[in-house]
Design an enzyme around this catalytic site. Sequence first.
Site, mmCIF file in Angstrom:
data_model
loop_
_atom_site.group_PDB
_atom_site.id
_atom_site.type_symbol
_atom_site.label_atom_id
_atom_site.label_comp_id
_atom_site.label_asym_id
_atom_site.label_seq_id
_atom_site.Cartn_x
_atom_site.Cartn_y
_atom_site.Cartn_z
ATOM 1 C CD1 TRP B 318 -59.128 -35.674 113.675
ATOM 2 C CD2 TRP B 318 -59.613 -34.260 112.008
ATOM 3 N NE1 TRP B 318 -57.944 -35.207 113.167
ATOM 4 C CE2 TRP B 318 -58.210 -34.332 112.137
ATOM 5 C CE3 TRP B 318 -60.137 -33.426 111.019
ATOM 6 C CZ2 TRP B 318 -57.348 -33.618 111.322
ATOM 7 C CZ3 TRP B 318 -59.275 -32.703 110.210
ATOM 8 C CH2 TRP B 318 -57.892 -32.803 110.367
ATOM 9 C CG HIS B 319 -63.203 -31.371 110.158
ATOM 10 N ND1 HIS B 319 -63.446 -32.673 109.810
ATOM 11 C CD2 HIS B 319 -62.482 -30.846 109.139
ATOM 12 C CE1 HIS B 319 -62.907 -32.920 108.635
ATOM 13 N NE2 HIS B 319 -62.313 -31.834 108.204
ATOM 14 N N GLY B 320 -63.694 -30.342 114.696
ATOM 15 C CA GLY B 320 -63.840 -29.353 115.755
ATOM 16 C C GLY B 320 -64.868 -29.779 116.780
ATOM 17 C CG PHE B 464 -60.061 -28.175 111.771
ATOM 18 C CD1 PHE B 464 -60.998 -27.529 112.565
ATOM 19 C CD2 PHE B 464 -60.147 -28.007 110.405
ATOM 20 C CE1 PHE B 464 -61.992 -26.761 112.002
ATOM 21 C CE2 PHE B 464 -61.146 -27.245 109.827
ATOM 22 C CZ PHE B 464 -62.060 -26.613 110.629
#
Lengths: 332, 464
Positions: B318-320, B464
């Site tokens: 999800w962060h990247g 993000f």
Amino acid sequence: MKKGIKYLLLLVASFFILERTSFLILDLLHQKSMYGESGGKINNLVKNHNKTEILFVGDSRNAFHVNPKYINNKCYNLSHNGMSIVFQTGLIDQLLTNEQLEIDTLCLHVTFKELNQIPKSQKLDIQFLKYYYNSNEWIKSEINKYLPKGKIKFFFPSFCWNGNVMSIISNGLKFKRQNDSNNGYSPKLPTINDSINVIYQQNQLNIITIDSSKNKLLENQMTNQNFKKYIYSVSQLNQIYISHIDSLCKKNKIVFICYTSPKYNRPYISDSSKFKVINYFKFKNILFLDYSNLYHQNSDFRNINIWNDVYHMNDSGATIFSKNLRKELNNY
Amino acid sequence: MIFNSIDYIVFFSLFSLVFFLLKPKFRWILLLTSSYFFYMCWKWEFIFLIIFSTVVDYFCGIKMSQKSIQKQKRPYLLISLFSNLGLLFFFKYFNFFLDSVSLVSDITYEPLNIILPMGISFYTFQTMAYSIDAYKGKIQPETHIGKFALYVSFFPQLVAGPIERANKLLPQFQLNNNSFKFDNFIIGSTQILFGLYKKVVLADLIAIYVESIYGNYELYNGVTPLFATYLFAIQIYCDFSGYSDIAIGSARILGYNLMENFRTPYFSKSITEFWRRWHISLSSWLRDYLYINLGGNRKGNIFTYRNLIITMLLGGLWHGASWNFIIWGGLHGLFLALERIFNYSSKIAKKPIILRFISGLGSFHLVCFAWVFFRSETLAKSIGILTRIVDFQNFFNLKIKDINIFTSIIFNILVFLTLERVVKKLIVKKKINALETSFIHAVLILLIILFGVNEGSQFIYFQF
């Protein structure tokens, strides 16, 4: 409502007291400061070297390459690491317009790359002279041009110390650093950890794959591969800055010299690559001393032991380079 | 327009003034148009993605409320999930997916020039939570499209959270009875100023230092990259919690309560506790909508560990779109699973203070170990940095490149630790003393003026 007014009045009062106090303390310390690049070197020049024969101005390469001791005892090295020509122009304007500095010759260190184009981020270097914002019109107008919402930020006088607080405190309290000298020169003494040694050791032994794009570029340039031949010129913006310095020098009857310095194992810059720059300085009647190819022309400069990294010589290198420079300057 | 800009201060001041002058029943219109304006200041075209997400989820919510059987609701839930995840996949993961495919096959590809829309991970997760809650019957879907659109795009938390739940935020938009309250103003402005201080002074100053080390890590050994990693831990905390503080503070001034997103996470005694105190709105989202739906701890120990690791792997993703984020998430999943195996988190809570302190120190170092992967752009760089840290031959060779920045950081960390207690006391206990508050505000403004980094840098979590 009553609470709100009370809060607002107290906020204004406490902020005013805190802001004024910190401004005055920092101003006092700044004036007392004689070392460092947060105004100390400038103060030292203005207060103790007001009659200087040759003033060297430039970035870290000027700082580490020119030891005034080997040129003559009335020289001063006023360098500010990492600062572009925008900053240097503002500094020279302040010295010649506001401080009435008496100098015979001004030597400005330039590079072909920077003359060709100043990176966008480096235009903001002028903000490092923000303590002269209210006293120098040229600096003020440049800061307003490049610093977003500059006029609003300078509504608070303390903003002129922004980013320099700790260095002003330490320099003002005379925490003299080991390498600070009275003529502005800060030698880079050689150590085994110098990046020139680290980078070359790594390349030779192939211990680590250097994966950042910056170092890949460095690697390519060091081995002269994929390095495109480039025709350098003086950008329009740089022409404005150089013309401004030139007119200040003419007004104050100062000889204005621009010079470059060598790099370690970088491609030879041919005459055809730099003819536009040379012609510009000829046209402006400004003396231009080009040492960019010294590595290729003089075997002394190919000795790795006089280098700290690809761009900077150490103290031994500075001694050799300064003596070379003295010979050349004696001709003028 | 970013929170750490004069533009936002001007925008928010004018907006607040008009907001409280306006009749309550029209305020949602002002809030919605201002939220869209706020987002469009970045790139106006991407507002259509928010509108698309809003319309799809509004429609699906309404349709689900008209059906009484879960089976009939399911297609609408799937439409909502596919459209939100589809947006996310295309804009965030498409190139990464092709890149990963080309790694394991002979397929070559030309990466698409895709700009990642700001805040897409946040608002898609918020709307997905709405649809899942509507499907499960936990909330009554919103019938007013304007207020639903506001729930999706409420400007204080639009681009980097907190990821709000519909049952908490939507009722606040329906009430329409916000009046200006002095206490809300004081608490909100304290949070805004403290958040700004964390961002423009601490996070941005530390960023300069960390970049100078991580950008040339080949030149440093031992304590230098180790110290840079500790500082990065502080940087990312100050950057993200600073944003959350400004978001929560802005909403508070307007009379809206957003959820707490950070609770001094580095003082946690275990990784399990860390995730209860770090990015709370995301970790609780992952727990409620992913971990529990995977089976949670209901299917035995092995499945619990598996679910923890999957949840954290996806949390990392999800962060990247990068393998480094996946490794970061995977490491946290592994730590959580290990703590679960030994029931560490509850055992350590009962231990003497010295053991809890040592455990806290250990947890902080595990978190920092994982941050190395988060901060580095490539796996090779992460390994390079870790190798350099454990170079014990030159371990105690701390190199400080810029003494001015270094001393400013140390000074401000000390100020921050002192101020955090005072500010927390003011916010939590709501003890409003005009003299004390105005003095704290004056100190914060002065510190921002004296030490703030001027370039108006982006918040890390915007990507993000």
